[in-house]
Design a protein around this motif. Structure first.
Motif, mmCIF file in Angstrom:
data_model
loop_
_atom_site.group_PDB
_atom_site.id
_atom_site.type_symbol
_atom_site.label_atom_id
_atom_site.label_comp_id
_atom_site.label_asym_id
_atom_site.label_seq_id
_atom_site.Cartn_x
_atom_site.Cartn_y
_atom_site.Cartn_z
ATOM 1 N N ASP A 41 -5.099 3.760 -14.558
ATOM 2 C CA ASP A 41 -5.286 2.452 -15.195
ATOM 3 C C ASP A 41 -3.984 2.045 -15.877
ATOM 4 O OD1 ASP A 41 -6.340 0.157 -16.205
ATOM 5 O OD2 ASP A 41 -7.422 1.139 -17.846
ATOM 6 N N VAL A 42 -3.215 1.182 -15.213
ATOM 7 C CA VAL A 42 -1.938 0.710 -15.741
ATOM 8 C C VAL A 42 -1.893 -0.814 -15.675
ATOM 9 C CG1 VAL A 42 -0.680 2.820 -15.120
ATOM 10 C CG2 VAL A 42 -0.789 0.904 -13.487
ATOM 11 N N ASP A 43 -0.906 -1.377 -16.381
ATOM 12 C CA ASP A 43 -0.730 -2.830 -16.406
ATOM 13 C C ASP A 43 0.359 -3.306 -15.453
ATOM 14 O OD1 ASP A 43 -2.494 -3.265 -18.872
ATOM 15 O OD2 ASP A 43 -0.999 -1.852 -19.627
ATOM 16 N N LEU A 44 1.237 -2.388 -15.060
ATOM 17 C CA LEU A 44 2.382 -2.728 -14.213
ATOM 18 C C LEU A 44 2.625 -1.612 -13.208
ATOM 19 C CD1 LEU A 44 5.017 -4.346 -13.505
ATOM 20 C CD2 LEU A 44 6.139 -3.023 -15.318
ATOM 21 N N ILE A 45 2.764 -1.990 -11.937
ATOM 22 C CA ILE A 45 3.115 -1.048 -10.873
ATOM 23 C C ILE A 45 4.460 -1.472 -10.312
ATOM 24 C CG2 ILE A 45 2.475 -0.138 -8.601
ATOM 25 C CD1 ILE A 45 -0.460 -0.952 -9.330
ATOM 26 N N VAL A 46 5.392 -0.520 -10.204
ATOM 27 C CA VAL A 46 6.730 -0.831 -9.705
ATOM 28 C C VAL A 46 7.031 -0.005 -8.462
ATOM 29 C CG1 VAL A 46 9.194 -0.969 -10.238
ATOM 30 C CG2 VAL A 46 7.503 -1.294 -12.069
ATOM 31 N N ILE A 47 7.510 -0.692 -7.424
ATOM 32 C CA ILE A 47 8.036 -0.013 -6.233
ATOM 33 C C ILE A 47 9.552 -0.188 -6.278
ATOM 34 C CG2 ILE A 47 7.977 0.199 -3.732
ATOM 35 C CD1 ILE A 47 5.306 -1.246 -3.736
ATOM 36 N N PRO A 48 10.290 0.881 -6.504
ATOM 37 C CA PRO A 48 11.742 0.756 -6.677
ATOM 38 C C PRO A 48 12.487 0.690 -5.356
ATOM 39 C CG PRO A 48 11.048 3.010 -7.076
ATOM 40 C CD PRO A 48 9.795 2.226 -6.772
ATOM 41 N N GLY A 49 13.804 0.655 -5.461
ATOM 42 C CA GLY A 49 14.646 0.480 -4.287
ATOM 43 C C GLY A 49 15.081 1.788 -3.648
ATOM 44 N N GLY A 50 15.762 1.665 -2.545
ATOM 45 C CA GLY A 50 16.255 2.802 -1.780
ATOM 46 C C GLY A 50 16.083 2.551 -0.294
ATOM 47 N N PHE A 51 15.769 3.608 0.423
ATOM 48 C CA PHE A 51 15.669 3.511 1.886
ATOM 49 C C PHE A 51 14.468 4.328 2.344
ATOM 50 C CE2 PHE A 51 20.029 3.137 0.498
ATOM 51 C CZ PHE A 51 20.437 1.946 1.084
ATOM 52 N N SER A 52 13.271 3.833 2.036
ATOM 53 C CA SER A 52 12.071 4.584 2.388
ATOM 54 C C SER A 52 12.042 4.889 3.880
ATOM 55 C CB SER A 52 10.812 3.802 1.981
ATOM 56 O OG SER A 52 10.766 2.537 2.600
ATOM 57 N N TYR A 53 11.818 6.149 4.197
ATOM 58 C CA TYR A 53 11.790 6.630 5.582
ATOM 59 C C TYR A 53 13.078 6.269 6.333
ATOM 60 C CZ TYR A 53 6.887 7.605 4.711
ATOM 61 O OH TYR A 53 5.716 8.098 4.192
ATOM 62 N N GLY A 54 14.176 6.172 5.606
ATOM 63 C CA GLY A 54 15.463 5.891 6.229
ATOM 64 C C GLY A 54 15.542 4.514 6.874
ATOM 65 N N ASP A 55 14.673 3.580 6.438
ATOM 66 C CA ASP A 55 14.624 2.239 7.042
ATOM 67 C C ASP A 55 14.347 2.309 8.543
ATOM 68 O OD1 ASP A 55 14.965 0.943 4.669
ATOM 69 O OD2 ASP A 55 17.072 0.439 4.983
ATOM 70 N N TYR A 56 13.681 3.375 8.982
ATOM 71 C CA TYR A 56 13.356 3.523 10.399
ATOM 72 C C TYR A 56 12.407 2.404 10.822
ATOM 73 C CZ TYR A 56 12.200 5.908 14.767
ATOM 74 O OH TYR A 56 12.031 6.235 16.091
ATOM 75 N N LEU A 57 12.528 1.936 12.046
ATOM 76 C CA LEU A 57 11.808 0.790 12.603
ATOM 77 C C LEU A 57 12.293 -0.496 11.953
ATOM 78 C CD1 LEU A 57 8.127 2.103 12.921
ATOM 79 C CD2 LEU A 57 9.929 2.081 14.641
ATOM 80 N N ARG A 58 11.821 -0.792 10.735
ATOM 81 C CA ARG A 58 12.301 -1.901 9.906
ATOM 82 C C ARG A 58 12.244 -1.438 8.458
ATOM 83 N NH1 ARG A 58 8.419 -4.212 12.766
ATOM 84 N NH2 ARG A 58 7.086 -4.361 10.917
ATOM 85 N N ALA A 59 13.111 -2.001 7.637
ATOM 86 C CA ALA A 59 13.112 -1.611 6.228
ATOM 87 C C ALA A 59 11.737 -1.882 5.617
ATOM 88 C CB ALA A 59 14.186 -2.392 5.472
ATOM 89 N N GLY A 60 11.115 -0.834 5.104
ATOM 90 C CA GLY A 60 9.822 -0.951 4.444
ATOM 91 C C GLY A 60 8.614 -0.887 5.348
ATOM 92 N N ALA A 61 8.825 -0.872 6.668
ATOM 93 C CA ALA A 61 7.698 -0.980 7.599
ATOM 94 C C ALA A 61 6.773 0.233 7.554
ATOM 95 C CB ALA A 61 8.210 -1.195 9.022
ATOM 96 N N ILE A 62 7.329 1.435 7.489
ATOM 97 C CA ILE A 62 6.498 2.637 7.471
ATOM 98 C C ILE A 62 5.853 2.807 6.099
ATOM 99 C CG2 ILE A 62 6.476 5.138 7.729
ATOM 100 C CD1 ILE A 62 8.738 4.881 9.736
ATOM 101 N N ALA A 63 6.646 2.596 5.043
ATOM 102 C CA ALA A 63 6.108 2.733 3.687
ATOM 103 C C ALA A 63 4.932 1.794 3.449
ATOM 104 C CB ALA A 63 7.207 2.472 2.663
ATOM 105 N N ALA A 64 4.983 0.611 4.050
ATOM 106 C CA ALA A 64 3.910 -0.371 3.859
ATOM 107 C C ALA A 64 2.579 0.124 4.393
ATOM 108 C CB ALA A 64 4.287 -1.683 4.545
ATOM 109 N N ARG A 65 2.600 1.170 5.201
ATOM 110 C CA ARG A 65 1.382 1.721 5.781
ATOM 111 C C ARG A 65 0.988 3.053 5.139
ATOM 112 N NH1 ARG A 65 3.946 -1.754 8.446
ATOM 113 N NH2 ARG A 65 2.969 -3.091 10.014
ATOM 114 N N SER A 66 1.615 3.396 4.036
ATOM 115 C CA SER A 66 1.270 4.613 3.305
ATOM 116 C C SER A 66 -0.080 4.461 2.608
ATOM 117 C CB SER A 66 2.348 4.926 2.262
ATOM 118 O OG SER A 66 3.539 5.364 2.871
ATOM 119 N N PRO A 67 -0.768 5.573 2.350
ATOM 120 C CA PRO A 67 -2.097 5.506 1.724
ATOM 121 C C PRO A 67 -2.114 4.753 0.398
ATOM 122 C CG PRO A 67 -1.718 7.695 2.623
ATOM 123 C CD PRO A 67 -0.421 6.949 2.776
ATOM 124 N N ILE A 68 -1.057 4.865 -0.405
ATOM 125 C CA ILE A 68 -1.066 4.259 -1.733
ATOM 126 C C ILE A 68 -1.119 2.732 -1.675
ATOM 127 C CG2 ILE A 68 1.442 4.031 -2.033
ATOM 128 C CD1 ILE A 68 -1.199 5.161 -4.650
#
Length: 221
Positions: A41-68
């Motif tokens: 139970d939080v008031d703010l959720i932050v997704i920070p920067g970097g290169f999730s999954y090495g930007d494989y396929l498209r930047a953010g594409a794999i991370a967007a399908r993570s369980p969270i």
């Protein structure tokens, strides 16, 4: 105000974000792993920067399908504030939480420098610490920051005051349409932006222009 930082494999700005939230808010955020299926139970959720999954396929594409991400969608739909910075912005667009896409920079080169940002809408929890039209300095570091929407979507963003920040004074580093640097969802509780306000919160960083975003979000005087 309680906050959480979501960590994906390949991110490299999570510690910067944790430090910023701790310094300004006075307490460390909860750290949530991408394979988790729930967020406290939080008031703010932050997704920070970097290169999730090495930007494989498209930047953010794999991370967007993570369980969270399902948990983040649920929290956002109930009004919890969600901030995505750089790769976090890319993840939010790939997940459908924000309109548009982030393409390769027009130069096809990685860009790392300071830019000037104009505050386009200060009537939100994210931007209430700034003045309307205020121009601030913020660093960028990205290869896929070229924000694009079609003409009808752009008009909708403008009409609904969903454009949060634009690149000012000719400092657009990536070719983004209408110089857009950050956008809100329709309810203004989700913000994605390419620049890194967490890297300008102390004088030792060379400026304080990023501090107001976090102090207003965390309700710190």
């Amino acid at each position: 105000m309680k906050s959480a930082v979501v960590v994906f494999p390949g991110l490299n700005r999570d510690r910067d974000m944790i430090a910023a939230l701790t310094t300004i808010g006075g307490e460390p955020p909860v750290v949530v792993w991408h394979k988790d299926t729930d967020i406290p139970d939080v008031d703010l959720i932050v997704i920070p920067g970097g290169f999730s999954y090495g930007d494989y396929l498209r930047a953010g594409a794999i991370a967007a399908r993570s369980p969270i991400m399902q948990a983040i969608r649920g929290k956002a739909s109930r009004g919890v504030h969600v901030l995505g910075v750089c790769n976090g912005f890319q993840i939010l667009t790939e997940a459908g939480l924000l309109p548009g896409v982030l393409m390769r920079n027009a130069s096809l080169r990685f860009v790392c420098r300071e830019v000037r940002l104009k505050v386009e809408n200060h009537r939100t929890r994210f931007t209430g610490g700034y003045r309307e039209g205020q121009v601030i300095t913020t660093p960028v570091a990205h290869h896929d920051g070229n924000y694009f929407v079609d003409a009808s979507t752009l008009k909708s963003l403008e009409d609904n005051e969903q454009i949060a920040f634009t690149y000012a004074e000719g400092t657009n580093p990536n070719g983004s349409v209408a110089d857009i640097a950050g956008v809100f969802n329709r309810d203004k509780n989700v913000l994605g932006l390419m620049p890194h306000p967490e890297n300008l919160i102390e004088s030792a960083h060379g400026g304080l222009d990023g501090r107001a975003l976090f102090s207003n979000l965390l309700q710190v005087a």
